[in-house]
Design an enzyme around this catalytic site. Structure first.
Site, PDB file in Angstrom:
ATOM      1  N   PHE A 142       0.865  -1.188   0.000  1.00  0.00           N
ATOM      2  CA  PHE A 142       0.000   0.000   0.000  1.00  0.00           C
ATOM      3  C   PHE A 142       0.893   1.226   0.000  1.00  0.00           C
ATOM      4  CE2 PHE A 142      -2.320   3.532   1.827  1.00  0.00           C
ATOM      5  CZ  PHE A 142      -3.491   3.498   1.096  1.00  0.00           C
ATOM      6  N   LYS A 193       2.850  10.035   8.205  1.00  0.00           N
ATOM      7  CA  LYS A 193       2.146   9.590   9.411  1.00  0.00           C
ATOM      8  C   LYS A 193       2.782  10.062  10.726  1.00  0.00           C
ATOM      9  CE  LYS A 193      -0.804   6.104   7.457  1.00  0.00           C
ATOM     10  NZ  LYS A 193      -0.531   5.399   6.222  1.00  0.00           N
ATOM     11  N   ASP A 229       9.309   2.680   1.557  1.00  0.00           N
ATOM     12  CA  ASP A 229       8.119   3.400   1.992  1.00  0.00           C
ATOM     13  C   ASP A 229       7.970   3.152   3.490  1.00  0.00           C
ATOM     14  OD1 ASP A 229       5.668   4.397   2.656  1.00  0.00           O
ATOM     15  OD2 ASP A 229       4.602   3.538   0.935  1.00  0.00           O
TER      16      ASP A 229
END
Ligand code: PLP
Length: 393
Positions: free
Chosen positions: A133, A247, A218
């Site tokens: 993702f 995040k 990532d």
């Protein structure tokens, strides 16, 4: 088409009922005055919990001075913050964004521009992994090739090759003269809290070096202390060329960054990329306060210690309750694979006062704020155990 007059928001998140009015540390209070223990952290975002006093202060001080200037102007605080990020990672250069997907986009452009700069005109392909993702932009959808997210949005971008996760033979067979980059999450978050094997990551690094390929991590979800080290790659013996973070970086303030070695981003010259808000004074003020807090002595040791405590408690439940098929993950990014539907069990946790976030592969994801204490872990474990007992009845 029927229009739901109860909401003026596009219904992309489905039905939403819980509504929070305030948060403090690891707790959230709903508008109907119920207290919840937050093991979701806004999906691994509130790294220092809700309304951390130092972050409130940083934001308040900055908000009375300057909110926004263009990236056309130099910015001393932004420079100082970028330096801090580089001093504490492999990186030498930073591009600031507002989100994870934008940080991923930037990293992909770093890869393409690197090979353009070096006139490696065939090296266009980027290898990605099943279960990945990377966000919701077109490049991210194209990279992760997950129909759940991309159905109806075709045509996607070309140039992404997807192979099985943690499979050395697959990558050895796929990486070739047309490969420009490899992009991987050290721990797949949305894909079901699946850690990459450290040895696999080291092997990929070696293959990338042999083939003149850039290695792009990532760490949007697993970075910023979530695994008990500042970045997840530090558990293994290698460094990437490029890395996307977001995040936990702002503990709730919208911020992301693409980190790179000076060599890898050689093609990112004047005019090649930009962002109106990226690295805006408010975001930088909060980001700087977050990293300063994390660099306090023994911050990561504490995260590691409480994470191991949670791990052992969960492993005990795994052994004693049939409902749990498996507990996996690393640090404070853990997944409980349940036998019954994860969404239903997650709902029961919520009813009992514990917030979690579902992930693929029937996983209930636990990602509490990094500042969580042992006694708060005990409280969560009590709720989980109580819920499991209710299910078994
Ligand atoms: C959440 C996430 C993204 C996307 O971040 P946004 O801020 O939602 O754009 C990208 N990669 C990973 C690994 C993520 O977990």
């Amino acid at each position: 088409m029927k229009h739901n007059v109860n909401s003026y928001i596009m219904p992309t998140y489905g039905e939403r009922t819980l509504d929070f009015k305030e948060g403090k540390g690891v707790y959230l209070i709903s508008t109907d005055n119920k207290k919840y223990l937050d093991f979701g952290s806004g999906i691994a975002v509130n790294s220092l919990g809700h309304c951390h006093p130092k972050l409130i202060k940083a934001l308040q001080v900055q908000s009375s001075k300057l909110w926004h200037i263009s990236n056309l102007y130099s910015n001393t605080t932004q420079e100082a913050y970028a330096k801090l990020l580089c001093q504490n990672s492999f990186a030498q250069k930073v591009f600031f964004t507002n989100s994870g997907a934008e940080a991923v986009e930037c990293g992909l452009k770093v890869i393409r521009s690197y090979h353009h700069f070096h006139k490696n005109n065939n090296k266009k392909n980027i290898i990605t992994f099943e279960g990945a993702f990377h966000g919701r932009t077109f490049a991210a959808l194209s990279a992760q090739k997950n129909k759940k997210f991309s159905k109806g949005f075709e045509p996607l971008l070309s140039g992404f090759i997807q192979i099985p996760f943690n499979d050395y033979t697959a990558i050895k067979d796929s990486i070739d003269e047309n490969t420009g980059g490899v992009m991987i999450e050290p721990i797949q978050g949305e894909g079901g809290v699946r850690p990459a094997k450290l040895k696999f990551l080291e092997q990929v690094r070696k293959l990338c070096d042999e083939m003149g390929v850039l290695f792009f991590l990532d760490e949007v979800q697993c970075g910023f202390g979530r695994t008990g080290k500042f970045f997840a790659y530090e558990w293994a013996n290698f460094e990437p060329d490029v890395m996307a973070v977001a995040k936990g970086i702002g503990s709730g303030f919208p911020l992301g960054a693409c980190l790179s070695t000076a060599d890898a981003c050689i093609g990112m010259t004047k005019g090649t990329h930009g962002s109106t808000y990226g690295g805006n004074p408010l975001a930088v003020a909060v980001g700087k306060a977050v990293i300063e807090e994390m660099m306090q002595e023994s911050f990561f040791e504490k995260v590691d210690k409480v994470a191991r405590y949670l791990w052992h408690k969960l492993k005990f439940l795994e052994k004693n309750y049939n409902e749990i098929e498996e507990v996996r993950g690393a640090g404070l990014l853990l997944g409980i694979k349940t036998r019954k539907n994860n969404l239903e069990i997650s709902k029961l946790f919520t009813q009992n006062g514990l917030l979690t976030v579902p992930a693929d592969d029937n996983i209930i994801r636990l990602a509490p704020p990094l500042i969580i204490l042992k006694k708060e872990v005990d409280e969560a474990i009590d709720i989980i155990e109580k819920t499991l007992q209710e299910i078994d009845d």
